[in-house]
Design an enzyme around this catalytic site. Structure first.
Site, PDB file in Angstrom:
ATOM      1  N   GLY A 222      42.728  47.184  23.559  1.00 43.47           N
ATOM      2  CA  GLY A 222      43.891  48.056  23.627  1.00 43.47           C
ATOM      3  C   GLY A 222      44.585  48.195  22.289  1.00 43.47           C
ATOM      4  O   GLY A 222      44.084  47.772  21.246  1.00 43.47           O
ATOM      5  N   ILE A 223      45.769  48.786  22.328  1.00 39.39           N
ATOM      6  CA  ILE A 223      46.567  49.026  21.128  1.00 39.39           C
ATOM      7  C   ILE A 223      47.289  47.754  20.722  1.00 39.39           C
ATOM      8  O   ILE A 223      47.761  47.006  21.571  1.00 39.39           O
ATOM      9  CB  ILE A 223      47.577  50.152  21.385  1.00 39.39           C
ATOM     10  CG1 ILE A 223      46.853  51.468  21.668  1.00 39.39           C
ATOM     11  CG2 ILE A 223      48.532  50.333  20.218  1.00 39.39           C
ATOM     12  CD1 ILE A 223      47.772  52.605  22.083  1.00 39.39           C
ATOM     13  N   GLY A 224      47.399  47.505  19.416  1.00 38.89           N
ATOM     14  CA  GLY A 224      48.230  46.403  18.944  1.00 38.89           C
ATOM     15  C   GLY A 224      47.473  45.379  18.127  1.00 38.89           C
ATOM     16  O   GLY A 224      46.268  45.463  17.918  1.00 38.89           O
ATOM     17  N   GLY A 225      48.238  44.363  17.694  1.00 33.14           N
ATOM     18  CA  GLY A 225      47.696  43.359  16.801  1.00 33.14           C
ATOM     19  C   GLY A 225      46.688  42.446  17.455  1.00 33.14           C
ATOM     20  O   GLY A 225      45.670  42.093  16.855  1.00 33.14           O
ATOM     21  N   GLU A 247      38.916  52.946  26.034  1.00 32.82           N
ATOM     22  CA  GLU A 247      39.632  54.212  25.918  1.00 32.82           C
ATOM     23  C   GLU A 247      39.964  54.489  24.452  1.00 32.82           C
ATOM     24  O   GLU A 247      39.959  55.624  24.003  1.00 32.82           O
ATOM     25  CB  GLU A 247      40.909  54.206  26.764  1.00 32.82           C
ATOM     26  CG  GLU A 247      41.981  53.248  26.300  1.00 32.82           C
ATOM     27  CD  GLU A 247      43.225  53.303  27.172  1.00 32.82           C
ATOM     28  OE1 GLU A 247      43.093  53.634  28.359  1.00 32.82           O
ATOM     29  OE2 GLU A 247      44.319  53.006  26.664  1.00 32.82           O
ATOM     30  N   GLY A 345      45.991  53.332  30.048  1.00 32.56           N
ATOM     31  CA  GLY A 345      44.799  52.972  30.812  1.00 32.56           C
ATOM     32  C   GLY A 345      44.709  51.501  31.130  1.00 32.56           C
ATOM     33  O   GLY A 345      43.647  51.020  31.543  1.00 32.56           O
TER      34      GLY A 345
END
Length: 447
Positions: A222-225, A247, A345
């Site tokens: 997913g998004i992020g660090g 995604e 998602g």
């Protein structure tokens, strides 16, 4: 044949100001999203402020500040709506200039095609320049834009030579015969999303997750660090023959491919391919994607449908959260009334990974957060705000203090496990909260 295509191209060519004149009062206008926000058309439409009324804009995660919202503080002409807040969207929301549309990411094409989303009167799409086959490529954002163009009254493409041509998959292009107007924008580089800085807490969580990944596993980051940190640690590990079904395409996947860690050799679907529906990252990532046959861009109803996700064995889903409460409910998009992102998602992949043979879904969060000068626990008695993942779906939860699997646990077992990975400074008060809620047994071990 080729001459006919280019004649049609010239007939449909307009300036941005000419093209946006098709927008009427009361219309719904859909923009392409993420890094593919149609900046030139957005600016041109904003110049019509005061000339038309009640025009609704729909976007997802506008990475560029959206001008139609910024130019109209009284919202007499434009109302801006988004299914996922970006940083600039959050700033607009603080001013009352952005509204949120809840959405399960995978169902957005279905909603458009079946009338459960407002019908787009006009769709404005940022694309590559047209090729000799009459195709405009949607670049780094496939998602649900093909569905939007199929049901729209009018389609306008904004071409830009700086957009990478992202191969499919399917639904990654639109043919000139389905386009009403073409606007040629000046060449501009793609918006850059730098690699996130890594915290010690994220390194610890990544190490805990790496222990659960085996050779041949299929990854979603997913998004992020944290997801990027996991990618970095995998690159340093002995893991091999990993797959990708995600995604989001981020720099971590590119790095893993370059290190020879991702081969897709054991994937059941799209073997040897890196599957995604949108991409954001560094210039190196966009260069990697351009005309790369290893990467395949698909619409979100392919990448994010649980049945498609679950086709690959050992599916590993890694996502961030803001809070988890003692019932196992996960809040990933808001804290109280402060809306930060969106459903996205995350739920799709939590369910899809659970359906995969050997699959695991990890929800990750640092144990604490700062609110001014106060330190607060992210493991809380009750979620403050919107639940993104219901307690019945929760799988693994990870903090820097450990990882727990909540599947099959009773309410007292869930509470005990979550308190065990909370920050030690907050564990005693969480035990008291669990007791007050009647989800703590006398025989529970002391945390």
């Amino acid at each position: 044949m080729r001459k006919t295509i280019w004649d049609e191209y010239r007939n449909k060519l307009r300036t941005a100001d000419e093209a946006v004149k098709v927008v009427k009062s009361g219309d719904w206008v859909y923009y392409s999203h993420f890094a593919m926000t149609p900046v030139t058309l957005d600016k041109a439409l904003a110049r019509r402020v005061g000339e038309i009324t009640d025009v609704k804009i729909s976007l997802s995660n506008g990475m560029h500040p959206v001008q139609i919202a910024a130019c109209d503080p009284e919202r007499k002409t434009f109302t801006y709506n988004t299914t996922f807040y970006s940083k600039s969207d959050r700033n607009l929301a603080k001013q009352g200039l952005a509204f949120f549309i809840p959405a399960n990411y995978h169902e957005q094409p279905w909603r458009l095609r079946n009338g459960f989303s407002p019908k787009p009167n006009v769709v404005m799409v940022k694309t590559t320049p047209m090729d000799n086959n009459g195709l405009f490529n949607f670049g780094t954002s496939n998602s649900y834009i093909k569905a939007a163009t199929e049901v729209a009254d009018i389609v306008i493409v904004e071409t830009n030579e700086g957009v990478p041509r992202c191969l499919g998959g399917h639904s990654e292009n639109i043919h000139i015969s389905d386009v009403d107007y073409i606007v040629e924008a000046e060449k501009a580089p793609m918006i850059v999303v730098p690699k996130p800085k890594v915290s010690p807490e994220e390194v610890k969580m990544a190490e805990l997750i790496i222990e659960e990944i085996s050779d041949g596993a299929c990854l979603q980051l997913g998004i992020g660090g944290l997801p990027n940190t996991v990618g970095s640690l995998i690159a340093e590990s002995d893991l091999k023959d990993l797959g990708m079904h995600s995604e989001m395409m981020c720099d971590a996947f590119m790095d893993l491919y370059d290190q020879g860690k991702i081969t897709g050799r054991y994937k059941y679907t799209d073997r040897n391919k890196m599957i995604y529906t949108f991409a954001m990252g560094t210039p190196e990532l966009y260069e990697f994607l351009d005309d790369n046959p290893v990467c395949a861009s698909y619409p979100v109803d392919y990448t994010n449908t649980a049945e498609h996700i679950a086709c690959n064995d050992n599916m590993i889903s890694i996502n961030n959260a803001l809070q988890v409460d003692l019932y196992g409910q996960v809040a990933s998009e808001a804290i109280g009334d402060r809306h930060i992102s969106g459903s996205g998602g995350q739920g799709d992949f939590v369910v899809g990974a659970a359906k995969s043979r050997g699959g695991k879904a990890f929800i990750c969060l640092r144990s604490t957060r700062q609110d001014g000068d106060k330190t607060l626990s992210r493991i809380v008695p009750d979620v403050h705000g919107i639940v993104s993942v219901p307690r019945a779906w929760a799988f693994y939860v990870v903090t820097e203090y450990g990882k727990v699997c909540l599947k099959g646990k009773s309410s007292w077992g869930i509470a005990e496990d979550l308190i065990s990975i909370a920050h030690p400074d907050f564990q005693d008060e969480l035990v008291k909260a669990a007791e007050a809620k009647g989800i703590w047994r006398k025989s529970n071990k002391t945390v």
